[in-house]
Design an enzyme around this catalytic site. Structure first.
Site, PDB file in Angstrom:
ATOM      1  N   LYS A  46       0.834  -1.211   0.000  1.00  0.00           N
ATOM      2  CA  LYS A  46       0.000   0.000   0.000  1.00  0.00           C
ATOM      3  C   LYS A  46       0.865   1.257   0.000  1.00  0.00           C
ATOM      4  CE  LYS A  46      -1.719   1.776   3.903  1.00  0.00           C
ATOM      5  NZ  LYS A  46      -1.618   3.223   4.124  1.00  0.00           N
ATOM      6  N   ASN A  47       1.834   1.313   0.926  1.00  0.00           N
ATOM      7  CA  ASN A  47       2.604   2.557   1.064  1.00  0.00           C
ATOM      8  C   ASN A  47       3.458   2.841  -0.157  1.00  0.00           C
ATOM      9  OD1 ASN A  47       1.450   3.051   3.501  1.00  0.00           O
ATOM     10  ND2 ASN A  47       3.189   2.350   4.736  1.00  0.00           N
ATOM     11  N   CYS A  54      -4.223  13.757  12.741  1.00  0.00           N
ATOM     12  CA  CYS A  54      -4.914  12.496  12.471  1.00  0.00           C
ATOM     13  C   CYS A  54      -4.810  11.624  13.700  1.00  0.00           C
ATOM     14  CB  CYS A  54      -4.366  11.821  11.213  1.00  0.00           C
ATOM     15  SG  CYS A  54      -3.081  10.633  11.470  1.00  0.00           S
ATOM     16  N   ARG A  87       1.349  15.016  12.846  1.00  0.00           N
ATOM     17  CA  ARG A  87       1.726  14.793  11.447  1.00  0.00           C
ATOM     18  C   ARG A  87       1.773  16.058  10.581  1.00  0.00           C
ATOM     19  NH1 ARG A  87      -0.863   9.164   9.457  1.00  0.00           N
ATOM     20  NH2 ARG A  87       1.072   9.024   8.306  1.00  0.00           N
ATOM     21  N   ASP A  95       4.951   1.159  11.792  1.00  0.00           N
ATOM     22  CA  ASP A  95       3.778   0.466  11.266  1.00  0.00           C
ATOM     23  C   ASP A  95       3.652  -0.976  11.775  1.00  0.00           C
ATOM     24  OD1 ASP A  95       2.654   2.497   9.878  1.00  0.00           O
ATOM     25  OD2 ASP A  95       3.385   1.897   7.905  1.00  0.00           O
ATOM     26  N   ARG A 121      -8.624  -0.191   4.170  1.00  0.00           N
ATOM     27  CA  ARG A 121      -7.672   0.761   3.579  1.00  0.00           C
ATOM     28  C   ARG A 121      -6.318   0.098   3.347  1.00  0.00           C
ATOM     29  NH1 ARG A 121      -6.328   4.862   7.310  1.00  0.00           N
ATOM     30  NH2 ARG A 121      -4.847   5.255   5.672  1.00  0.00           N
TER      31      ARG A 121
HETATM   32  C1  UD1 Z   1       5.395   7.468   8.615  1.00  0.00           C
HETATM   33  C2  UD1 Z   1       6.462   6.427   8.839  1.00  0.00           C
HETATM   34  C3  UD1 Z   1       6.264   5.368   7.796  1.00  0.00           C
HETATM   35  C4  UD1 Z   1       4.829   4.826   7.895  1.00  0.00           C
HETATM   36  C5  UD1 Z   1       3.787   5.934   7.847  1.00  0.00           C
HETATM   37  C6  UD1 Z   1       2.374   5.465   8.137  1.00  0.00           C
HETATM   38  C7  UD1 Z   1       8.801   6.675   9.515  1.00  0.00           C
HETATM   39  C8  UD1 Z   1      10.048   7.455   9.407  1.00  0.00           C
HETATM   40  N1  UD1 Z   1       7.763   7.052   8.765  1.00  0.00           N
HETATM   41  O1  UD1 Z   1       5.534   8.003   7.327  1.00  0.00           O
HETATM   42  O2  UD1 Z   1       7.189   4.322   7.998  1.00  0.00           O
HETATM   43  O3  UD1 Z   1       4.578   3.930   6.867  1.00  0.00           O
HETATM   44  O4  UD1 Z   1       4.110   6.916   8.799  1.00  0.00           O
HETATM   45  O5  UD1 Z   1       2.264   4.977   9.414  1.00  0.00           O
HETATM   46  O6  UD1 Z   1       8.756   5.688  10.232  1.00  0.00           O
HETATM   47  N2  UD1 Z   1       7.506  15.160  10.333  1.00  0.00           N
HETATM   48  C9  UD1 Z   1       7.591  16.506  10.537  1.00  0.00           C
HETATM   49  N3  UD1 Z   1       7.340  17.340   9.474  1.00  0.00           N
HETATM   50  C10 UD1 Z   1       6.986  16.861   8.238  1.00  0.00           C
HETATM   51  C11 UD1 Z   1       6.907  15.484   8.056  1.00  0.00           C
HETATM   52  C12 UD1 Z   1       7.167  14.647   9.138  1.00  0.00           C
HETATM   53  O7  UD1 Z   1       7.894  16.970  11.621  1.00  0.00           O
HETATM   54  O8  UD1 Z   1       6.785  17.670   7.333  1.00  0.00           O
HETATM   55  C13 UD1 Z   1       7.772  14.229  11.464  1.00  0.00           C
HETATM   56  C14 UD1 Z   1       6.545  13.395  11.824  1.00  0.00           C
HETATM   57  O9  UD1 Z   1       5.708  14.052  12.736  1.00  0.00           O
HETATM   58  C15 UD1 Z   1       7.168  12.150  12.380  1.00  0.00           C
HETATM   59  C16 UD1 Z   1       8.454  11.991  11.575  1.00  0.00           C
HETATM   60  O10 UD1 Z   1       8.728  13.278  11.043  1.00  0.00           O
HETATM   61  O11 UD1 Z   1       7.504  12.323  13.737  1.00  0.00           O
HETATM   62  C17 UD1 Z   1       8.360  10.979  10.447  1.00  0.00           C
HETATM   63  O12 UD1 Z   1       7.202  11.263   9.669  1.00  0.00           O
HETATM   64  P1  UD1 Z   1       7.043  10.830   8.165  1.00  0.00           P
HETATM   65  O13 UD1 Z   1       8.026   9.767   7.841  1.00  0.00           O
HETATM   66  O14 UD1 Z   1       6.985  12.010   7.296  1.00  0.00           O
HETATM   67  O15 UD1 Z   1       5.588  10.260   8.184  1.00  0.00           O
HETATM   68  P2  UD1 Z   1       4.949   9.450   7.027  1.00  0.00           P
HETATM   69  O16 UD1 Z   1       5.456   9.824   5.717  1.00  0.00           O
HETATM   70  O17 UD1 Z   1       3.507   9.518   7.314  1.00  0.00           O
END
Ligand code: UD1
Length: 427
Positions: free
Chosen positions: A22-23, A123, A128, A313, A405
């Site tokens: 999915k991801n 969320c 996030r 995850d 999902r």
């Molecule tokens: C994250 C997970 C991913 C997982 C997905 C859904 C990590 C590094 N990422 O990806 O493995 O598949 O959730 O559960 O494990 N952040 C910021 N600013 C930003 C973007 C992120 O501060 O603009 C912070 C987030 O709050 C978090 C960290 O960075 O603490 C990692 O987030 P990110 O990898 O971007 O989240 P996803 O892409 O959703």
């Protein structure tokens, strides 16, 4: 609304086919916006999020055609074509329902010179933010403007000049948006402290197949030479390492012997290591991973981390598995601040879990008891299914749309290996 009923107590044995990730799918789909030629994706999982993403792309002028897969087949083939981009906005209504929609920002900006997306808001699993996505685009030369809950990125003269972003923390989503924006930049783009998740490697491999030059794939420094002549491609989505890990936890707790066909052990070393440490037998072979367990598990100490660390995850599913381990486990969540929403639900089934700040102490119990439960996110919902497989009596998992999902026909796959599980439709 559908519910899933699980009656615990059965061992699992047989074969589970692992679907496309999915991801990965959700970051490969928006790549269709980068070219006017067709992009064909194979092994796409049949999931609600993939359908929703297709609808979003349709609204932007990208056609989507699903090739004649039979209903009984897992996975499908989709051909996407964005001959002309007709809109450059991802509206609030869509982004709110599916956070991955923000992944159109980079490719739309790259292709059309302008993109507007709704700020996603919080969320269920945490705050996030998307500030790092925006900083990366700015570093590559985009002009950013935020008004009324929307952010617009513009490239002067239509194409980004290029530049360098050093991410202060590893972000999967920001690395993906940055890569797709860089794919059509005029100059070189460099991403330092890039995410190294297998899904990022999958995205890089597709971009390379479309004509982009990328150095450092799979490392923390990515150097991208963009091109305005991206072409179409046919590409197979990687197997879902989280789906495979989830079923491995199911076997761990329920006991049995299951072959996860199609899983790629190279993507799952942290998960497989943790399973082995808990006492699950894991055998890596050419076609997948064979997992067997007598249901007697030892406790673990685990901390989530970006790849190659233990995936956030997988946290909820391991927690469910460890509720019956012999001893106390400590799980620490370092990626998201609020990812323990499954704890009170597992507790209602008899689990002994105490959360202190970012850590949870899970003391193994002799028995879990089925109950009506519901979860607020995808992996949390899966943890309730896993617990339900060993709980006495019936576990009634509500809000099944979370599972739909991210898990392709979960109840079919689990009942094929002997679980007593069924979907009940109330409407
Ligand atoms: C994250 C997970 C991913 C997982 C997905 C859904 C990590 C590094 N990422 O990806 O493995 O598949 O959730 O559960 O494990 N952040 C910021 N600013 C930003 C973007 C992120 O501060 O603009 C912070 C987030 O709050 C978090 C960290 O960075 O603490 C990692 O987030 P990110 O990898 O971007 O989240 P996803 O892409 O959703």
């Amino acid at each position: 609304m559908d519910r899933i009923l699980v009656r615990g107590g059965n061992r699992l044995s047989g074969t589970i086919p692992i679907s496309g990730a999915k991801n990965s799918a959700l970051t490969l789909l928006p790549c269709a916006l980068l070219t006017d030629e067709p992009l064909t994706l194979r092994n796409l999982p049949r999931l609600a999020d993939v359908d929703s993403f297709g609808h979003l792309l349709n609204q932007l002028g990208c056609s989507t055609m699903i090739e004649g897969a039979r209903p009984e087949d897992f996975g499908r083939v989709m051909t996407l074509r964005a001959g002309k981009v007709t809109a450059t906005i991802a509206p609030y209504d869509i982004v709110r329902k599916m956070r991955a929609s923000i992944l159109v920002l980079g490719p739309l900006l790259a292709r059309a010179g302008e993109a507007t997306v709704s700020l996603p808001g919080g969320c269920a699993i945490g705050n996030r933010p998307i500030d790092l996505h925006l900083k990366a685009l700015e570093a590559f030369g985009a002009q950013m403007e935020t008004t009324s809950g929307y952010v617009t990125a513009r490239a002067k003269d239509g194409r980004l000049p290029g530049g360098k972003i050093i991410f202060p923390v590893v972000s999967v989503g920001a690395t993906e948006n940055a890569l797709m924006a860089a794919a059509r930049a005029r100059g070189t783009c460099v991403i330092e402290n890039a995410a190294r998740e297998p899904e990022i490697v999958d995205l890089c491999n597709l971009l390379v197949a479309m004509g982009v030059q990328i150095d450092g794939i799979g490392t923390e420094t990515l150097t991208i030479e963009g091109t305005d002549r991206l072409h179409g491609a046919t590409y197979r989505v990687m197997p879902d390492r989280i789906e495979a890990g989830s079923y491995a936890c199911a076997v761990g707790i329920a006991g049995g012997d299951v072959d996860l066909v199609g899983a790629n052990p190279a993507d799952m070393q942290a998960t497989l290591g943790a399973l082995r440490d808990a006492g699950v037998t894991v055998e890596e072979h050419r076609k997948g991973i064979r997992v067997s367990s007598d249901g007697k598990l030892g406790p673990l100490t685990l901390s989530t981390a970006p790849f190659p660390g233990f995936a956030t995850d997988m946290q909820a599913q391991f927690m469910a598995m460890l509720t019956k381990a012999g001893g106390a486990s400590v799980l620490t969540e370092t990626i998201f601040e609020n990812r323990y929403m499954h704890v009170p639900e597992l507790a209602r089934m008899g689990a002994d879990i105490q959360v202190r700040g970012r850590s949870a102490v899970v003391r193994g119990v002799d028995r879990l008891v089925g109950a009506p439960v519901m979860a607020t996110d995808l992996r949390a919902s899966m943890s309730l299914i896993i617990a339900g497989l060993v709980a006495e009596g019936e576990t009634n998992v509500q809000r099944v749309y979370h599972l739909d999902r991210g898990y392709e026909r979960l109840e079919e796959k689990l009942s094929a290996v002997g679980a007593d599980i069924e979907r009940v439709s109330d409407g």
